[in-house]
Design a protein around this motif. Structure first.
Motif, PDB file in Angstrom:
ATOM      1  N   GLY A 230      10.278   4.889  -1.283  1.00  0.00           N
ATOM      2  CA  GLY A 230       9.247   4.157  -1.241  1.00  0.00           C
ATOM      3  C   GLY A 230       8.445   4.976  -0.754  1.00  0.00           C
ATOM      4  N   TYR A 231       8.772   5.193   0.375  1.00  0.00           N
ATOM      5  CA  TYR A 231       7.389   5.825   1.319  1.00  0.00           C
ATOM      6  C   TYR A 231       7.125   7.637   0.774  1.00  0.00           C
ATOM      7  CZ  TYR A 231       6.398   9.550   4.607  1.00  0.00           C
ATOM      8  OH  TYR A 231       5.357  10.281   5.372  1.00  0.00           O
ATOM      9  N   PRO A 232       7.959   8.299   0.331  1.00  0.00           N
ATOM     10  CA  PRO A 232       6.774   9.515  -1.255  1.00  0.00           C
ATOM     11  C   PRO A 232       6.764   8.757  -1.655  1.00  0.00           C
ATOM     12  CG  PRO A 232       9.618   9.633  -1.284  1.00  0.00           C
ATOM     13  CD  PRO A 232       9.481   8.749   0.205  1.00  0.00           C
ATOM     14  N   VAL A 233       6.942   8.149  -2.477  1.00  0.00           N
ATOM     15  CA  VAL A 233       6.497   7.172  -3.753  1.00  0.00           C
ATOM     16  C   VAL A 233       5.409   6.558  -3.640  1.00  0.00           C
ATOM     17  CG1 VAL A 233       6.516   5.031  -5.622  1.00  0.00           C
ATOM     18  CG2 VAL A 233       8.982   6.627  -5.088  1.00  0.00           C
ATOM     19  N   GLU A 234       4.790   5.979  -2.181  1.00  0.00           N
ATOM     20  CA  GLU A 234       3.643   5.617  -1.928  1.00  0.00           C
ATOM     21  C   GLU A 234       2.612   6.442  -1.533  1.00  0.00           C
ATOM     22  OE1 GLU A 234       4.948   3.020   0.970  1.00  0.00           O
ATOM     23  OE2 GLU A 234       5.726   1.995   0.351  1.00  0.00           O
ATOM     24  N   ILE A 235       3.424   7.977  -0.717  1.00  0.00           N
ATOM     25  CA  ILE A 235       2.408   8.893  -0.918  1.00  0.00           C
ATOM     26  C   ILE A 235       1.103   9.635  -2.392  1.00  0.00           C
ATOM     27  CG2 ILE A 235       2.076  11.410  -0.158  1.00  0.00           C
ATOM     28  CD1 ILE A 235       3.947  11.178   2.069  1.00  0.00           C
ATOM     29  N   LEU A 236       2.777   9.629  -3.168  1.00  0.00           N
ATOM     30  CA  LEU A 236       2.405  10.392  -4.664  1.00  0.00           C
ATOM     31  C   LEU A 236       1.198   9.778  -5.280  1.00  0.00           C
ATOM     32  CD1 LEU A 236       2.842  12.504  -6.577  1.00  0.00           C
ATOM     33  CD2 LEU A 236       4.852  11.289  -7.134  1.00  0.00           C
ATOM     34  N   VAL A 237       1.231   8.366  -4.810  1.00  0.00           N
ATOM     35  CA  VAL A 237       0.693   7.422  -5.352  1.00  0.00           C
ATOM     36  C   VAL A 237      -0.480   7.083  -5.413  1.00  0.00           C
ATOM     37  CG1 VAL A 237       2.844   6.125  -7.772  1.00  0.00           C
ATOM     38  CG2 VAL A 237       2.126   5.555  -5.179  1.00  0.00           C
ATOM     39  N   GLY A 238      -1.004   7.004  -4.207  1.00  0.00           N
ATOM     40  CA  GLY A 238      -2.411   7.024  -3.258  1.00  0.00           C
ATOM     41  C   GLY A 238      -2.322   6.170  -2.799  1.00  0.00           C
ATOM     42  N   LEU A 239      -0.882   5.755  -2.344  1.00  0.00           N
ATOM     43  CA  LEU A 239      -1.093   3.645  -1.508  1.00  0.00           C
ATOM     44  C   LEU A 239      -0.924   4.427   0.051  1.00  0.00           C
ATOM     45  CD1 LEU A 239       1.734   2.417  -3.672  1.00  0.00           C
ATOM     46  CD2 LEU A 239      -0.732   1.690  -4.060  1.00  0.00           C
ATOM     47  N   LEU A 240      -1.154   5.658   0.391  1.00  0.00           N
ATOM     48  CA  LEU A 240      -0.992   5.530   1.904  1.00  0.00           C
ATOM     49  C   LEU A 240      -2.712   6.334   1.987  1.00  0.00           C
ATOM     50  CD1 LEU A 240       2.190   5.698   2.851  1.00  0.00           C
ATOM     51  CD2 LEU A 240       1.083   4.071   2.854  1.00  0.00           C
ATOM     52  N   ASP A 241      -3.233   6.214   3.120  1.00  0.00           N
ATOM     53  CA  ASP A 241      -4.072   7.325   3.504  1.00  0.00           C
ATOM     54  C   ASP A 241      -3.214   8.621   4.340  1.00  0.00           C
ATOM     55  OD1 ASP A 241      -4.338   6.565   6.866  1.00  0.00           O
ATOM     56  OD2 ASP A 241      -4.180   4.619   5.171  1.00  0.00           O
ATOM     57  N   PRO A 242      -4.201   9.928   4.175  1.00  0.00           N
ATOM     58  CA  PRO A 242      -3.746  10.703   5.744  1.00  0.00           C
ATOM     59  C   PRO A 242      -2.345  10.192   7.043  1.00  0.00           C
ATOM     60  CG  PRO A 242      -5.255  11.023   4.350  1.00  0.00           C
ATOM     61  CD  PRO A 242      -5.226   9.905   3.770  1.00  0.00           C
ATOM     62  N   ALA A 243      -3.703   9.656   7.758  1.00  0.00           N
ATOM     63  CA  ALA A 243      -3.649   9.840   8.769  1.00  0.00           C
ATOM     64  C   ALA A 243      -1.985   8.467   8.434  1.00  0.00           C
ATOM     65  CB  ALA A 243      -4.321   8.622   9.325  1.00  0.00           C
TER      66      ALA A 243
END
Length: 279
Positions: A230-243
């Motif tokens: 889930g974590y790499p997926v959330e990064i890829l689809v823009g659900l997490l900000d960089p910080a």
């Protein structure tokens, strides 16, 4: 030469030998994948649950967004799940369990290369073939939801790459940990099937974690399962900000170190037991 340096010399020599041998092991693994490409493709084609879930949620989203997920976000999410899943999964549990039970592991233990390093090279060799298979899926994902993806941010792209490696290592060490249980129990596969059921819920494989009931979502946010998928997926689809992504990357790699330590502890205890019984 000091006593400490003398004691470390064999270890350093072993690491150098392993580093030189790893490319050869990787090439051997790649040849095996190519030789058994039909079985490999069949295994990939059976990993279709994200597409089933995508169809279900697209039907739900036809009446309007569900939280911050509309049809485009669901498409990006589940195609990303399929991509990350195919790039990071391994079949090591079945291989270890079989080799421990039939005694094949004995020949691996006699070789100068650590068995886990040989396993890692063999399973990493499948990644290029999987990348070829998932490239059309990735292209469709960009076409369907390109503006939702994190591809425009170099920082997020770098963190996604690091999280993808971290996810592979987490799954690999989990497979070593569960596979090594075959030294002690009759069916490590049964343990693995239980792990798969828990992983499907708490990793975001079936449902985006933020759509789970709050108490399950809070647990899933801190358990290692999310960092396997889930974590790499959330990064890829823009659900997490960089910080936020950077903070959670540190947590993910902390879990990598923890699972590495646990896997090695169970592996070493199992090998001692295996040798004691004449394996």
């Amino acid at each position: 030469m000091s006593v400490g340096a003398a004691a470390d010399a064999p270890r350093v020599s072993g690491l150098r030998h392993a580093a030189r041998a790893f490319p050869t092991l990787f090439r051997v693994g790649l040849v095996e994948i190519v030789a058994y490409r039909a079985e490999f493709l069949v295994w990939i084609l059976t990993t279709n649950m994200p597409l089933v879930q995508l169809a279900v949620w697209l039907a739900v989203a036809a009446d309007g967004p569900v939280g911050r997920f509309d049809a485009h976000q669901f498409t990006a999410y589940y195609l990303s799940v399929l991509t990350v899943r195919l790039l990071t999964s391994t079949w090591l549990v079945w291989q270890m369990s079989m080799e421990i039970r039939d005694g094949t592991l004995s020949s691996r233990l006699l070789r100068p290369i650590h068995p886990l390093l040989a396993y890692a090279a063999q399973h990493l060799a499948g990644v290029p073939m999987r990348a070829l298979v998932v490239s059309p899926i990735f292209a469709i994902m960009i076409y369907a939801a390109g503006d939702r993806l994190a591809l425009r941010s170099p920082a997020l792209v770098g963190m996604f790459a690091a999280s993808l490696l971290g996810a592979w290592l987490l799954i690999f060490f989990t497979m070593v940990l569960v596979g090594a249980l075959a030294f002690f129990v009759d069916s490590a596969i049964a343990v693995f099937e239980l792990w798969l059921a828990v992983h499907a819920i708490f990793s975001g494989y079936l449902i985006p974690l933020e759509m789970l009931p709050s108490w399950i979502g809070r647990a899933a946010a801190v358990l290692p399962f999310r960092f396997m998928l889930g974590y790499p997926v959330e990064i890829l689809v823009g659900l997490l900000d960089p910080a936020t992504a950077l903070r959670q990357l540190a947590v993910q790699w902390g879990y990598v170190l923890l699972l590495f330590a646990l896997a090695m502890m169970v592996w070493r205890a199992g090998v001692r037991r295996f040798a004691a019984f004449g394996g």
